[in-house]
Motif scaffolding. Structure first.
Motif, PDB file in Angstrom:
ATOM      1  N   LYS A 109       0.811  -1.221   0.000  1.00 54.65           N
ATOM      2  CA  LYS A 109       0.000   0.000   0.000  1.00 54.65           C
ATOM      3  C   LYS A 109       0.842   1.268   0.000  1.00 54.65           C
ATOM      4  O   LYS A 109       0.305   2.377  -0.052  1.00 54.65           O
ATOM      5  CB  LYS A 109      -0.924  -0.003   1.225  1.00 54.65           C
ATOM      6  CG  LYS A 109      -2.010  -1.078   1.158  1.00 54.65           C
ATOM      7  CD  LYS A 109      -3.349  -0.538   1.574  1.00 54.65           C
ATOM      8  CE  LYS A 109      -4.440  -1.356   0.943  1.00 54.65           C
ATOM      9  NZ  LYS A 109      -5.771  -0.840   1.223  1.00 54.65           N
ATOM     10  N   LYS A 110       2.178   1.107   0.095  1.00 57.39           N
ATOM     11  CA  LYS A 110       3.097   2.246   0.062  1.00 57.39           C
ATOM     12  C   LYS A 110       2.775   3.283   1.137  1.00 57.39           C
ATOM     13  O   LYS A 110       2.904   4.484   0.921  1.00 57.39           O
ATOM     14  CB  LYS A 110       3.057   2.934  -1.315  1.00 57.39           C
ATOM     15  CG  LYS A 110       3.278   1.983  -2.479  1.00 57.39           C
ATOM     16  CD  LYS A 110       4.734   1.617  -2.620  1.00 57.39           C
ATOM     17  CE  LYS A 110       4.943   0.568  -3.700  1.00 57.39           C
ATOM     18  NZ  LYS A 110       5.988  -0.384  -3.369  1.00 57.39           N
ATOM     19  N   MET A 111       2.330   2.814   2.279  1.00 59.44           N
ATOM     20  CA  MET A 111       1.995   3.727   3.365  1.00 59.44           C
ATOM     21  C   MET A 111       3.279   4.175   4.059  1.00 59.44           C
ATOM     22  O   MET A 111       4.251   3.433   4.100  1.00 59.44           O
ATOM     23  CB  MET A 111       1.081   2.985   4.344  1.00 59.44           C
ATOM     24  CG  MET A 111       0.202   3.858   5.201  1.00 59.44           C
ATOM     25  SD  MET A 111      -0.769   2.839   6.341  1.00 59.44           S
ATOM     26  CE  MET A 111      -2.315   2.733   5.489  1.00 59.44           C
ATOM     27  N   LYS A 112       3.276   5.384   4.610  1.00 56.42           N
ATOM     28  CA  LYS A 112       4.421   5.865   5.399  1.00 56.42           C
ATOM     29  C   LYS A 112       4.572   4.975   6.630  1.00 56.42           C
ATOM     30  O   LYS A 112       3.595   4.503   7.190  1.00 56.42           O
ATOM     31  CB  LYS A 112       4.180   7.304   5.835  1.00 56.42           C
ATOM     32  CG  LYS A 112       4.280   8.294   4.694  1.00 56.42           C
ATOM     33  CD  LYS A 112       5.613   9.001   4.753  1.00 56.42           C
ATOM     34  CE  LYS A 112       5.890   9.895   3.565  1.00 56.42           C
ATOM     35  NZ  LYS A 112       4.757  10.378   2.787  1.00 56.42           N
ATOM     36  N   LYS A 113       5.831   4.801   7.059  1.00 59.60           N
ATOM     37  CA  LYS A 113       6.103   3.873   8.150  1.00 59.60           C
ATOM     38  C   LYS A 113       5.341   4.234   9.434  1.00 59.60           C
ATOM     39  O   LYS A 113       4.742   3.386  10.084  1.00 59.60           O
ATOM     40  CB  LYS A 113       7.604   3.819   8.429  1.00 59.60           C
ATOM     41  CG  LYS A 113       8.066   2.407   8.743  1.00 59.60           C
ATOM     42  CD  LYS A 113       9.568   2.295   8.795  1.00 59.60           C
ATOM     43  CE  LYS A 113       9.941   0.857   9.106  1.00 59.60           C
ATOM     44  NZ  LYS A 113      11.375   0.637   9.134  1.00 59.60           N
ATOM     45  N   ALA A 114       5.393   5.513   9.777  1.00 56.29           N
ATOM     46  CA  ALA A 114       4.752   5.945  11.018  1.00 56.29           C
ATOM     47  C   ALA A 114       3.250   5.704  10.969  1.00 56.29           C
ATOM     48  O   ALA A 114       2.639   5.241  11.939  1.00 56.29           O
ATOM     49  CB  ALA A 114       5.046   7.426  11.258  1.00 56.29           C
ATOM     50  N   GLU A 115       2.689   5.987   9.808  1.00 59.65           N
ATOM     51  CA  GLU A 115       1.251   5.810   9.629  1.00 59.65           C
ATOM     52  C   GLU A 115       0.881   4.320   9.706  1.00 59.65           C
ATOM     53  O   GLU A 115      -0.093   3.936  10.364  1.00 59.65           O
ATOM     54  CB  GLU A 115       0.857   6.391   8.272  1.00 59.65           C
ATOM     55  CG  GLU A 115      -0.616   6.639   8.092  1.00 59.65           C
ATOM     56  CD  GLU A 115      -0.936   7.048   6.657  1.00 59.65           C
ATOM     57  OE1 GLU A 115       0.002   7.406   5.915  1.00 59.65           O
ATOM     58  OE2 GLU A 115      -2.110   6.969   6.275  1.00 59.65           O
TER      59      GLU A 115
END
Lengths: 256, 236
Positions: A109-115
């Motif tokens: 999903k290419k989500m940011k790590k923190a998110e």
């Protein structure tokens, strides 16, 4: 929404699925019952192309794939619409509980790590594993591992979650905790397709029950219809057998 | 028969100077072979059309013939090949100026690639298929699944086998002495040729090989414990 049309699948010369048509509306919980070898799991695996159907159309949400013309890109798009919970959990053994859930979010999903981390922690709290974030799968009981499997699927926020006999590999005393989690998320309105042998659970959780045998859907209806008044002889026989030789009204009684 | 212990010590000190050459003849082929091995293993696991036959043939031939033969084939064959190609292209190459170590390293790298590819392939095949399906089910592609899920586990589990191959190649590097590379065995020969005390020299060389092997095995088991701790519930 899931829409299946004319799904056929053979292994060698054995025809396992003989043309399945099925529509599942958004937000519905559908369970599939049937004897082993009836094609339940294969049907589920054809929906996300872990098995490639020989013929037919699979549509999840807006992604429509025709089996004969399916290329890699189509299959990837289709898989991103769904998530799966496996009989043997299939957790990534070298990753912690938290990493198992984050993996799909970050990589697919290419989500940011923190998110991704925040979302994963949220979902893991949902399945009651907030205290196990940094454990490896090998440190968890079967029930806990399966709850991680459910969290991994849930975190992706898919159009549909496919459950392939989620409690069949569990010790009897661990089945309850997993079923409770599934029931809990069923209330949320996420579309679910569940292959199971837990009749009581199927009755309680389903909007619709399918009975499969010999590669076809023999009968479908509300849990009430299927469990108390099955139209087909094959369904009746199966229910009788699974209730352990007790007459069918035993299940009917516990069903009420 | 007496054994000249003081000479053994002299020989030891002299021979150990060749240890860097032996280490170079071991580590470079293993390093190059590791990458050859990964590529060949992946070709064979995914049955890549067109390349599969080449990969199969490569592994079969190099594992089916002695390593000393690879060294000889390359040592005698490569200069001829280079000369022939150079003649075709109309350029002049002085093959006798190419250092011998280049030939030895090429041969050993090719052998190491064949052996390591089998180690890596068996490591990959040991990872349960369910994890691959799980990776696909969360939307990962084939490459992501290989790099993030399969290879980390496959390589961690292969550490004992890598150590085996390392030890094997450490000892095999002694054949480079046949094409006059002065590594440990070669050094032992040269030291002994002054007074013909070959036994002492070889014992000294043997001790050096043994010590290096013990050191590497110890190191490997430490690394393995760390790398595979996930399998034992995080216990190192």
């Amino acid at each position: 929404m899931i829409y299946l049309q004319g799904i056929k699948k053979s292994f060698r010369n054995q025809e396992v699925l003989k043309g399945i048509n099925l529509t599942i509306e958004k937000g519905k919980v559908v369970t599939i019952l049937g004897p082993s070898g009836s094609g339940k799991s294969t049907l589920l695996r054809c929906i996300n192309f872990l098995e490639k159907p020989d013929e037919g159309v699979v549509q999840i949400g807006d992604v429509r794939v025709v089996a004969e013309k399916a290329n890699k890109k189509d299959i990837m798009a289709l898989r991103k619409q769904s998530a799966m919970v496996f009989q043997h959990y299939n957790l990534f053994a070298h990753k912690t509980v938290l990493e198992n859930v984050m993996e799909g979010l970050i990589v697919a999903k290419k989500m940011k790590k923190a998110e991704a981390r925040q979302r994963s922690e949220q979902v893991l709290e949902r399945v009651g594993l907030s205290d196990k974030l940094n454990y490896f799968p090998s440190q968890l009981s079967g029930g806990q591992q399966q709850r991680v499997g459910i969290a991994r699927a849930l975190a992706l926020n898919p159009e549909v979650i496919l459950f392939d006999e989620p409690t069949s590999a569990l010790d009897p005393e661990l089945v309850g905790e997993v079923l409770a989690v599934i029931k809990d998320i069923a209330k949320e309105g996420i579309t679910m397709l569940i292959v199971t042998h837990e009749m009581q659970f199927a009755r309680e959780v389903s909007d619709q029950v399918l009975f499969m045998d010999g590669g076809v859907i023999v009968e479908k209806g509300s849990p009430m219809e299927i469990f108390t008044n099955p139209r087909e002889e094959r369904t009746r026989k199966f229910l009788k057998r699974i209730s352990g030789g007790l007459p069918v009204h035993w299940i009917q009684k516990t069903a009420y | 028969m007496t054994i000249d212990i003081p000479f053994m010590w002299t020989a030891f000190k002299e021979i150990i100077k060749a240890l860097p050459v032996t280490m170079m003849l071991t580590l470079i082929p293993l390093f190059v072979g590791f990458f050859i091995g990964i590529v060949v293993a992946l070709i064979r696991v995914y049955k890549v059309k067109g390349l599969l036959a080449i990969a199969n043939g490569y592994v079969s031939f190099l594992r089916g013939t002695p390593i000393i033969m690879h060294v000889m084939l390359i040592y005698f064959g490569f200069p001829l090949l280079i000369d022939a190609v150079a003649a075709k292209l109309g350029i002049s190459v002085q093959t006798q100026l190419i250092p011998i170590s280049t030939f030895v390293l090429t041969a050993l790298s090719l052998s190491a690639g064949a052996y390591l590819s089998e180690v890596i392939r068996s490591g990959i095949l040991s990872i349960p298929k369910g994890q691959v399906e799980a990776a696909y089910s969360v939307g990962m592609n084939t490459f992501q699944t290989m790099v993030r899920i399969i290879l980390p586990q496959a390589l961690a589990q292969s550490i004992p086998n890598f150590t085996n191959i390392f030890v094997g190649f450490l000892h095999t590097s002694s054949i480079a002495f046949l094409v006059s590379q002065k590594e440990l065995t070669g050094a032992a020969n040269i030291v002994a040729s002054t007074n013909l005390k070959f036994l002492e020299a070889y014992i000294a060389a043997g001790i050096i090989y043994w010590l290096v092997t013990i050191l590497v095995e110890g190191l490997s088991s430490l690394v393995e414990k760390r790398a595979t701790s996930y399998m034992r519930g995080g216990v190192r």
